[in-house]
Design a protein around this motif. Structure first.
Motif, PDB file in Angstrom:
ATOM      1  N   ALA A   1      34.575   8.143  27.278  1.00 14.12           N
ATOM      2  CA  ALA A   1      35.332   7.298  28.211  1.00 14.12           C
ATOM      3  C   ALA A   1      36.361   8.124  28.970  1.00 14.12           C
ATOM      4  CB  ALA A   1      36.006   6.163  27.462  1.00 14.12           C
ATOM      5  N   GLU A   2      37.000   9.070  28.286  1.00 14.93           N
ATOM      6  CA  GLU A   2      37.980   9.930  28.954  1.00 14.93           C
ATOM      7  C   GLU A   2      37.306  10.855  29.957  1.00 14.93           C
ATOM      8  OE1 GLU A   2      41.371  10.242  25.427  1.00 14.93           O
ATOM      9  OE2 GLU A   2      39.714  11.682  25.492  1.00 14.93           O
ATOM     10  N   ILE A   3      36.105  11.324  29.634  1.00 15.57           N
ATOM     11  CA  ILE A   3      35.375  12.180  30.578  1.00 15.57           C
ATOM     12  C   ILE A   3      35.004  11.399  31.828  1.00 15.57           C
ATOM     13  CG2 ILE A   3      33.171  13.362  30.932  1.00 15.57           C
ATOM     14  CD1 ILE A   3      33.392  14.466  28.150  1.00 15.57           C
ATOM     15  N   ILE A   4      34.618  10.122  31.651  1.00 18.68           N
ATOM     16  CA  ILE A   4      34.298   9.294  32.818  1.00 18.68           C
ATOM     17  C   ILE A   4      35.521   9.136  33.710  1.00 18.68           C
ATOM     18  CG2 ILE A   4      33.636   6.965  33.546  1.00 18.68           C
ATOM     19  CD1 ILE A   4      31.854   6.824  31.070  1.00 18.68           C
TER      20      ILE A   4
ATOM     21  N   LEU B   1      31.219   9.298  36.171  1.00 14.09           N
ATOM     22  CA  LEU B   1      30.055   8.915  35.375  1.00 14.09           C
ATOM     23  C   LEU B   1      28.930   9.929  35.496  1.00 14.09           C
ATOM     24  CD1 LEU B   1      28.851   6.698  33.552  1.00 14.09           C
ATOM     25  CD2 LEU B   1      27.919   5.636  35.607  1.00 14.09           C
ATOM     26  N   ASP B   2      28.754  10.529  36.661  1.00 16.90           N
ATOM     27  CA  ASP B   2      27.703  11.539  36.823  1.00 16.90           C
ATOM     28  C   ASP B   2      27.853  12.655  35.793  1.00 16.90           C
ATOM     29  OD1 ASP B   2      26.360  10.326  38.872  1.00 16.90           O
ATOM     30  OD2 ASP B   2      27.386  11.404  40.460  1.00 16.90           O
ATOM     31  N   SER B   3      29.062  13.146  35.626  1.00 16.73           N
ATOM     32  CA  SER B   3      29.307  14.242  34.682  1.00 16.73           C
ATOM     33  C   SER B   3      29.061  13.795  33.249  1.00 16.73           C
ATOM     34  CB  SER B   3      30.744  14.749  34.841  1.00 16.73           C
ATOM     35  OG  SER B   3      30.965  15.257  36.140  1.00 16.73           O
ATOM     36  N   ALA B   4      29.511  12.585  32.902  1.00 15.77           N
ATOM     37  CA  ALA B   4      29.331  12.090  31.535  1.00 15.77           C
ATOM     38  C   ALA B   4      27.853  11.914  31.200  1.00 15.77           C
ATOM     39  CB  ALA B   4      30.086  10.771  31.352  1.00 15.77           C
ATOM     40  N   VAL B   5      27.082  11.368  32.124  1.00 17.13           N
ATOM     41  CA  VAL B   5      25.648  11.163  31.878  1.00 17.13           C
ATOM     42  C   VAL B   5      24.909  12.493  31.880  1.00 17.13           C
ATOM     43  CG1 VAL B   5      23.552  10.100  32.806  1.00 17.13           C
ATOM     44  CG2 VAL B   5      25.687   8.809  32.743  1.00 17.13           C
ATOM     45  N   PHE B   6      25.340  13.433  32.699  1.00 16.67           N
ATOM     46  CA  PHE B   6      24.753  14.777  32.672  1.00 16.67           C
ATOM     47  C   PHE B   6      24.881  15.396  31.285  1.00 16.67           C
ATOM     48  CE2 PHE B   6      25.604  19.387  33.147  1.00 16.67           C
ATOM     49  CZ  PHE B   6      24.344  19.795  33.544  1.00 16.67           C
ATOM     50  N   LEU B   7      26.039  15.239  30.638  1.00 19.39           N
ATOM     51  CA  LEU B   7      26.212  15.759  29.282  1.00 19.39           C
ATOM     52  C   LEU B   7      25.325  15.030  28.280  1.00 19.39           C
ATOM     53  CD1 LEU B   7      30.084  16.268  29.164  1.00 19.39           C
ATOM     54  CD2 LEU B   7      28.331  18.032  29.348  1.00 19.39           C
ATOM     55  N   ARG B   8      25.049  13.766  28.539  1.00 20.55           N
ATOM     56  CA  ARG B   8      24.197  13.012  27.624  1.00 20.55           C
ATOM     57  C   ARG B   8      22.760  13.540  27.611  1.00 20.55           C
ATOM     58  NH1 ARG B   8      26.226   8.459  25.298  1.00 20.55           N
ATOM     59  NH2 ARG B   8      24.090   7.919  24.678  1.00 20.55           N
ATOM     60  N   ILE B   9      22.340  14.229  28.648  1.00 25.03           N
ATOM     61  CA  ILE B   9      21.000  14.822  28.645  1.00 25.03           C
ATOM     62  C   ILE B   9      20.895  15.872  27.545  1.00 25.03           C
ATOM     63  CG2 ILE B   9      19.259  16.011  30.018  1.00 25.03           C
ATOM     64  CD1 ILE B   9      20.567  14.926  32.520  1.00 25.03           C
TER      65      ILE B   9
ATOM     66  N   TYR C   1      13.948   5.136  25.252  1.00 30.22           N
ATOM     67  CA  TYR C   1      14.244   3.724  25.486  1.00 30.22           C
ATOM     68  C   TYR C   1      15.723   3.432  25.213  1.00 30.22           C
ATOM     69  CZ  TYR C   1      14.113  -1.358  25.115  1.00 30.22           C
ATOM     70  OH  TYR C   1      14.361  -2.695  25.285  1.00 30.22           O
ATOM     71  N   LYS C   2      16.215   3.906  24.074  1.00 32.33           N
ATOM     72  CA  LYS C   2      17.618   3.674  23.724  1.00 32.33           C
ATOM     73  C   LYS C   2      18.551   4.311  24.758  1.00 32.33           C
ATOM     74  CE  LYS C   2      19.301   3.893  19.693  1.00 32.33           C
ATOM     75  NZ  LYS C   2      19.747   4.370  18.370  1.00 32.33           N
ATOM     76  N   GLU C   3      18.211   5.519  25.192  1.00 36.49           N
ATOM     77  CA  GLU C   3      19.081   6.218  26.138  1.00 36.49           C
ATOM     78  C   GLU C   3      19.050   5.561  27.512  1.00 36.49           C
ATOM     79  OE1 GLU C   3      21.985   9.158  26.491  1.00 36.49           O
ATOM     80  OE2 GLU C   3      20.829   8.503  24.751  1.00 36.49           O
ATOM     81  N   TYR C   4      17.878   5.156  27.969  1.00 39.76           N
ATOM     82  CA  TYR C   4      17.763   4.478  29.262  1.00 39.76           C
ATOM     83  C   TYR C   4      18.575   3.179  29.245  1.00 39.76           C
ATOM     84  CZ  TYR C   4      15.202   4.247  33.726  1.00 39.76           C
ATOM     85  OH  TYR C   4      14.868   4.267  35.057  1.00 39.76           O
ATOM     86  N   ASP C   5      18.456   2.431  28.145  1.00 40.15           N
ATOM     87  CA  ASP C   5      19.211   1.186  27.998  1.00 40.15           C
ATOM     88  C   ASP C   5      20.712   1.455  28.031  1.00 40.15           C
ATOM     89  OD1 ASP C   5      19.865  -1.449  27.550  1.00 40.15           O
ATOM     90  OD2 ASP C   5      19.468  -1.384  25.403  1.00 40.15           O
ATOM     91  N   HIS C   6      21.129   2.494  27.315  1.00 38.25           N
ATOM     92  CA  HIS C   6      22.566   2.801  27.248  1.00 38.25           C
ATOM     93  C   HIS C   6      23.095   3.281  28.601  1.00 38.25           C
ATOM     94  CE1 HIS C   6      26.292   3.791  25.159  1.00 38.25           C
ATOM     95  NE2 HIS C   6      26.310   4.927  25.836  1.00 38.25           N
ATOM     96  N   VAL C   7      22.355   4.150  29.268  1.00 35.19           N
ATOM     97  CA  VAL C   7      22.820   4.682  30.562  1.00 35.19           C
ATOM     98  C   VAL C   7      22.841   3.578  31.615  1.00 35.19           C
ATOM     99  CG1 VAL C   7      22.292   6.294  32.429  1.00 35.19           C
ATOM    100  CG2 VAL C   7      22.087   7.037  30.064  1.00 35.19           C
ATOM    101  N   ALA C   8      21.834   2.693  31.600  1.00 30.66           N
ATOM    102  CA  ALA C   8      21.829   1.574  32.550  1.00 30.66           C
ATOM    103  C   ALA C   8      23.039   0.671  32.318  1.00 30.66           C
ATOM    104  CB  ALA C   8      20.538   0.780  32.412  1.00 30.66           C
ATOM    105  N   SER C   9      23.373   0.427  31.048  1.00 33.54           N
ATOM    106  CA  SER C   9      24.559  -0.382  30.736  1.00 33.54           C
ATOM    107  C   SER C   9      25.832   0.322  31.177  1.00 33.54           C
ATOM    108  CB  SER C   9      24.613  -0.675  29.230  1.00 33.54           C
ATOM    109  OG  SER C   9      23.474  -1.389  28.817  1.00 33.54           O
ATOM    110  N   MET C  10      25.896   1.636  30.966  1.00 34.36           N
ATOM    111  CA  MET C  10      27.053   2.408  31.420  1.00 34.36           C
ATOM    112  C   MET C  10      27.212   2.304  32.935  1.00 34.36           C
ATOM    113  SD  MET C  10      26.721   5.908  29.153  1.00 34.36           S
ATOM    114  CE  MET C  10      28.068   6.723  30.007  1.00 34.36           C
TER     115      MET C  10
ATOM    116  N   ILE D   1      32.947  20.972  32.700  1.00 32.44           N
ATOM    117  CA  ILE D   1      33.229  19.676  33.327  1.00 32.44           C
ATOM    118  C   ILE D   1      34.679  19.269  33.104  1.00 32.44           C
ATOM    119  CG2 ILE D   1      32.760  17.196  33.034  1.00 32.44           C
ATOM    120  CD1 ILE D   1      29.778  17.978  32.860  1.00 32.44           C
ATOM    121  N   VAL D   2      35.214  19.576  31.931  1.00 37.02           N
ATOM    122  CA  VAL D   2      36.601  19.214  31.634  1.00 37.02           C
ATOM    123  C   VAL D   2      37.579  20.090  32.409  1.00 37.02           C
ATOM    124  CG1 VAL D   2      38.366  19.175  29.823  1.00 37.02           C
ATOM    125  CG2 VAL D   2      36.090  18.245  29.373  1.00 37.02           C
ATOM    126  N   ASN D   3      37.277  21.376  32.549  1.00 41.23           N
ATOM    127  CA  ASN D   3      38.261  22.326  33.076  1.00 41.23           C
ATOM    128  C   ASN D   3      37.944  22.907  34.445  1.00 41.23           C
ATOM    129  OD1 ASN D   3      40.017  22.464  30.654  1.00 41.23           O
ATOM    130  ND2 ASN D   3      38.211  23.355  29.697  1.00 41.23           N
TER     131      ASN D   3
END
Length: 806
Positions: free
Chosen positions: A85-88, A93-101, A176-185, A607-609
């Motif tokens: 949430a802090e990264i977002i 959101l682009d950066s946060a989802v990029f890390l989720r890959i 499936y779980k990741e697609y669902d989570h990213v779509a919700s995000m 991404i943070v720095n």
């Protein structure tokens, strides 16, 4: 072919290189002189000031605190401190989802690696088929760990098929779980965003020409007729590419003027002078300050003429317009429906956010877009096959034994063991990396020629081209060319009916080449990413030779953003390698795991720095990521199917036929279930957001808020001698008398009220600011300076940089 010894040499070189990069990074990052290179994100956000202030002279450049040199790995835990949430909030959101890959890669491959190593390695090793084929084929000890070592018609293939089913099921479950989570995000992110111009605006292209009527009038009449209750206003688009070149030239002259004025202030006893000739090497000697003032005056006259030419010439108005509505619901209805019975006219799509627009491509006629796309498609196809030549050359380096059998005269050159290990274990991966270095830039240029109007779309299209290139050249090309070089002697001395069997046996052996490539690109390359050697050198060179003002220093510090066109396809290649070789040659999996874990740490730190995203697409790239992992699954299944057919496993092979069908069905279900969240905006969500806004801000002047959100940069290019700081209370209409201090003429033409001339924004000529749109103050631009450094207002805001404009 690389042996275990060759891979060991490559691993030693790459681990040593990666460790050297990390040590260099740990030393350089704590030096005050490098602070703007390794922590630019915090300077941009205002969370960090120069460490060079205060202390003695040496302390401004070198860190004299000895204790900090013993904590060189503390960047790793620091990079993990921020929550998602802090990264977002911090990076988007682009950066946060990029890390989720990267975390998705770890979730997928950790259990797969454990199962594959514990089950498949013993099954493959105990078979021993390659022992009988060693005189026919070029092989190494590592190939005995692959499926090639299993005897034809063996019952053991049922184990490989069972694990292929298990791996496919696990990967689909995680996807499936990741697609669902990213779509919700994404939906939560869009719902939580403050009011933004793009939520109310659509871009309308291919506006039909009507005789005796301007494009502006046509748009006005069409939307008042077809969207009478929701249409609010429009912003015409001008072909201002020529004017933008003058703006860039003006900025360069302004920079030289600032530099010479500062130089004179420091040494008032001597006015700066220069030669008028090329690069100041010859010509008449003149006063530099007066020379640049005259150049600026002459250029601004040309700009005024060009500006009037644009405004008076109806041909400068493009058949494109940004149309705004009085509600998100109205914009959603327009953006997601067909406007005309002719589907090639009045094309509507969601407008990109203002900082995401690539203005140059708005001037491209709609009819030429199809031709451009055809030309670029043919060019990409030709480029892919042209690159097969260097790929084949790289494979020749990787397969020296195959060449030795048909060219014995090369044997003395590679006789020494260390040289041979270096050539086979390190050089092929490095050569391939070098050949791929300039490719992303070329593909981005091609995407711009295609005519897309948003930076985010350009990057996704360039990433798609790069992915196809990596698939055809790096993966398939390396396998095909490598197999031909490795088994050249076998191909020349066996009957044609045996060639498919030879290819089927040798394809898994290419894992050795990909292992060396992963170590070069995924280990040492990622360590080089955190070192930022190229930006470090460029920053200090600019600081020594080009930086003349504080504005120059800010530009020299510009960290850029995550390089999605190159990084995403590379990531998808690692998914492809891991999925394909999980059953075929599982020894490759630990190398892939190390990449995902190490890259996750490095990119989290960056991404943070470091990186500062220039746009926010709300994770619009995720459907492509999902689709390409599915493609990797299909390639894995088809490859295993082909391998088993060469192994004469007629009893077990039919069991694999159903797997690609099930995978495609799963992909179709995910596409219909989740992809609409990335393509359309639900009317339910739009209406809920509108009702919430009306309750919270009933007196909001939305028309004033949207009036110049998509104002073309030509209306923000003129300046006066004094800075006027615009201060407007939030959500309150501005009296006409107050506007005189902000504008020297009425609002830009061709908007809803059609005034006679464009706005004339005024600010200090010695320090032209970025033009920042402040949502809290409708229709106004706020500028703030402190110590000659520009400080933008609180986000969210839109920043337009002239140097980024066409």
């Amino acid at each position: 072919m690389a042996t275990l010894q060759d891979i060991g040499v490559s691993a030693f070189i790459n681990i040593l290189g990666a460790f050297a990069f990390l040590l260099a990074f740990a030393f350089l990052r704590i030096q005050p002189i490098n602070d703007r290179v390794y922590f630019p994100k915090w300077y941009i956000s205002g969370g960090r000031s120069s460490p060079g202030r205060g202390g003695n002279f040496v302390g401004k450049f070198v860190n004299l605190n000895v204790k900090t040199y013993f904590t060189f790995l503390n960047w790793m835990p620091q990079a993990l401190k921020m929550t998602e949430a802090e990264i977002i909030d911090h990076a988007g959101l682009d950066s946060a989802v990029f890390l989720r890959i990267y975390t998705l890669g770890l979730k997928i491959f950790v259990p797969i690696t454990i199962l594959a190593l514990l089950i498949l390695i013993p099954v493959n090793v105990s078979s021993g088929t390659l022992f009988f084929l060693r005189k026919e084929l070029v092989m190494s000890d590592i190939d005995k760990l692959s499926i090639s070592n299993v005897r034809p018609q063996s019952i053991r293939f049922f184990i490989h098929i069972a694990l292929e089913y298990a791996f496919t099921t696990w990967i689909c479950f995680m996807l499936y779980k990741e697609y669902d989570h990213v779509a919700s995000m994404r939906l939560r992110f869009l719902a939580s965003k403050r009011r933004r111009a793009e939520q109310f605006t659509v871009v309308v292209r291919n506006v039909p020409h009507v005789s005796g009527r301007s494009a502006v009038d046509s748009v006005e009449q069409f939307f008042q007729t077809n969207h009478p209750n929701t249409y609010l206003c429009q912003q015409a688009v001008y072909n201002a590419n020529t004017f933008a070149k003058l703006v860039r030239k003006r900025d360069r002259l302004q920079n030289w003027l600032d530099y010479n004025q500062l130089k004179f202030e420091r040494h008032p006893d001597k006015r700066p002078t220069q030669n008028k000739g090329f690069l100041g090497l010859w010509g008449e000697r003149v006063d530099s300050i007066e020379y640049y003032k005259q150049q600026m005056k002459h250029l601004e006259k040309n700009m005024a003429l060009e500006r009037q030419k644009i405004l008076k010439d109806s041909k400068s108005i493009l058949p494109v317009s940004f149309v705004s509505f009085n509600s998100r619901w109205g914009a959603a209805v327009c953006a997601q429906t067909q406007q005309s019975k002719n589907p090639t006219l009045w094309l509507t799509n969601w407008a990109p956010e203002p900082r995401d627009i690539y203005w140059r491509n708005l001037a491209i006629p709609f009819m030429s877009l199809t031709v451009r796309k055809l030309i670029i498609s043919v060019s990409v196809f030709a480029l892919v096959f042209f690159y097969m030549i260097p790929i084949a050359f790289v494979q020749s380096l990787a397969n020296l034994e195959g060449l030795e059998k048909v060219a014995p005269f090369l044997r003395p050159v590679i006789e020494l063991k260390f040289i041979k290990s270096f050539l086979q274990g390190f050089l092929p991966g490095l050569a391939l990396k070098i050949f791929l270095y300039i490719l992303p830039t070329v593909l981005m240029i091609m995407s711009k020629i295609e005519g897309f109007i948003a930076h985010s779309t350009l990057e996704r299209r360039a990433a798609a081209k790069y992915y196809y290139f990596m698939l055809v050249n790096v993966f398939l090309g390396s396998i095909i060319a490598g197999t031909a070089f490795e088994q050249l002697d076998a191909f020349l001395h066996q009957s044609p009916t045996q060639i498919p069997r030879t290819i089927g046996v040798s394809i898994p052996m290419k894992a050795t080449f990909f292992i060396t490539y992963i170590m070069i690109d995924g280990w040492a390359g990622i360590a080089g990413e955190i070192l930022r050697l190229k930006p470090l050198i460029i920053f200090h060179l600019k600081n020594m030779f080009l930086v003349k003002t504080e504005r120059d220093k800010e530009r020299a510090m510009d960290p850029g953003s995550v390089d999605f066109p190159e990084t995403l396809p590379s990531l998808q290649l690692y998914f492809l390698l891991g999925i394909v070789y999980a059953v075929v040659t599982p020894i490759l999996l630990p190398f892939v795991l190390v990449f995902f874990a190490f890259a996750y740490l490095v990119y989290r730190h960056q991404i943070v720095n470091v990186y500062n995203q220039k746009y926010e697409s709300a994770a619009a790239f995720w459907p492509q990521v999902h689709s390409r992992i599915i493609a990797s699954l299909l390639i894995s299944q088809l490859l295993l199917l082909g391998l088993l057919s060469t192994k004469k496993a007629a009893n077990s092979t039919p069991l694999l036929v159903i797997l690609p069908i099930l995978t495609l069905y799963f992909h179709k279900y995910c596409k219909s279930r989740f992809e609409p969240a990335f393509r359309k905006y639900p009317l339910e969500e739009a209406m809920a957001k509108d009702l919430n806004d009306r309750t919270a801000e009933s007196d909001l002047n939305l028309k004033a808020y949207l009036a110049d959100a998509y104002l073309h940069p030509i209306f923000r290019s003129f300046e006066e001698e004094e800075l006027v700081e615009v201060k407007v209370e939030k959500n309150k209409p501005q009296p006409a008398s107050d506007r005189t201090s902000e504008l020297s003429s009425p609002s830009p033409p061709h908007q809803a009220n059609h005034p006679s001339s464009p706005p004339h924004y005024v600010y200090h000529p010695s320090s032209p600011p970025q033009h920042v749109y402040d949502p809290s103050s409708p229709s106004h631009y706020a500028y703030h300076y402190e110590n000659d450094i520009y400080h933008p207002p609180s986000p969210p805001h839109y920043a337009y940089h002239y140097e980024n404009e066409p």
